[in-house]
Design a protein around this motif. Structure first.
Motif, PDB file in Angstrom:
ATOM      1  N   LYS A  30       1.127  -1.314   0.015  1.00 12.75           N
ATOM      2  CA  LYS A  30      -0.018   0.185  -0.029  1.00 12.75           C
ATOM      3  C   LYS A  30       0.851   1.340   0.041  1.00 12.75           C
ATOM      4  O   LYS A  30       1.999   1.170   0.506  1.00 12.75           O
ATOM      5  N   ALA A  31       0.560   2.284  -0.748  1.00 11.84           N
ATOM      6  CA  ALA A  31       1.194   3.523  -0.912  1.00 11.84           C
ATOM      7  C   ALA A  31       1.600   4.104   0.456  1.00 11.84           C
ATOM      8  O   ALA A  31       2.528   4.607   0.917  1.00 11.84           O
ATOM      9  N   ALA A  32       0.270   3.939   1.540  1.00 16.19           N
ATOM     10  CA  ALA A  32       0.372   4.565   2.796  1.00 16.19           C
ATOM     11  C   ALA A  32       1.354   3.791   3.556  1.00 16.19           C
ATOM     12  O   ALA A  32       1.923   4.379   4.476  1.00 16.19           O
TER      13      ALA A  32
ATOM     14  N   ASP B 121       4.659  14.565  -5.334  1.00 17.49           N
ATOM     15  CA  ASP B 121       3.731  13.394  -5.342  1.00 17.49           C
ATOM     16  C   ASP B 121       4.196  12.487  -6.602  1.00 17.49           C
ATOM     17  O   ASP B 121       3.219  12.095  -7.254  1.00 17.49           O
TER      18      ASP B 121
ATOM     19  N   ILE C 134       0.618   3.841  -9.332  1.00 18.18           N
ATOM     20  CA  ILE C 134      -0.110   3.678  -8.177  1.00 18.18           C
ATOM     21  C   ILE C 134      -1.644   3.631  -8.684  1.00 18.18           C
ATOM     22  O   ILE C 134      -2.039   4.128  -9.480  1.00 18.18           O
TER      23      ILE C 134
ATOM     24  N   ASP D 154      -5.613   2.516  -7.011  1.00 12.93           N
ATOM     25  CA  ASP D 154      -6.345   2.314  -5.795  1.00 12.93           C
ATOM     26  C   ASP D 154      -5.551   2.014  -4.450  1.00 12.93           C
ATOM     27  O   ASP D 154      -5.876   1.393  -3.586  1.00 12.93           O
ATOM     28  N   GLY D 155      -4.625   2.850  -4.568  1.00  7.54           N
ATOM     29  CA  GLY D 155      -3.816   3.114  -3.168  1.00  7.54           C
ATOM     30  C   GLY D 155      -2.807   2.033  -3.186  1.00  7.54           C
ATOM     31  O   GLY D 155      -1.968   2.166  -2.133  1.00  7.54           O
ATOM     32  N   ASN D 156      -2.493   1.277  -3.964  1.00 12.63           N
ATOM     33  CA  ASN D 156      -1.586   0.079  -3.972  1.00 12.63           C
ATOM     34  C   ASN D 156      -0.265   0.417  -5.030  1.00 12.63           C
ATOM     35  O   ASN D 156      -0.426   1.083  -6.124  1.00 12.63           O
TER      36      ASN D 156
END
Ligand code: FES
Length: 125
Positions: A24-26, A52, A114, A116-118
């Motif tokens: 996950k990017a987060a 970004d 990136i 869907d946040g992945n």
């Protein structure tokens, strides 16, 4: 050592045959690096929060063959996103892997996307 270095070849966007989800990017640090493994490769992944943008390259520093680039300092050299190896500060462009100190060794870079946040990294194998 040479064999290890040959494991890493730059992959252009249009050469990708396999987008690999690496997390996950987060879960990756902002303005820093993380390290993932794909087959026998260690890949450093960086997120530049200000712009970004994401970059990926071999984790192997070709100077002394140390798996350390994910722990390097990232920044900007006249508009070129770069990483400096934490050991002896050799500096590489994250756009094309070129050696910004003018030495004749460089690093392989890989496309990142990136969705869907992945985070996905593009490989040609
Ligand atoms: S091992 Fe990276 S600069 Fe020396």
């Amino acid at each position: 050592m040479e064999e290890l270095l040959k494991t890493y070849q730059t992959v252009a966007q249009n050469e990708v045959i396999n987008w690999v989800s690496v997390g996950k990017a987060a879960d990756f640090p902002a303005n820093g690096g993380g390290c993932i493994k794909y087959k026998s490769k260690q890949i450093a992944v960086y997120y530049f929060q200000r712009t970004d943008t994401w970059y990926a390259c071999q984790n192997l520093c070709p100077h002394k063959m140390e798996m350390v680039l994910s722990r390097g300092m990232i920044g900007d050299a006249s508009g070129i996103p770069k990483v400096a190896c934490p050991l002896h500060k050799k500096t590489f462009s994250l756009e094309n892997g070129s050696n910004l100190n003018g030495e004749d060794y460089s690093i392989a870079t890989y496309p990142v996307k990136i969705e869907d946040g992945n985070v996905y990294i593009g490989f040609a194998d």
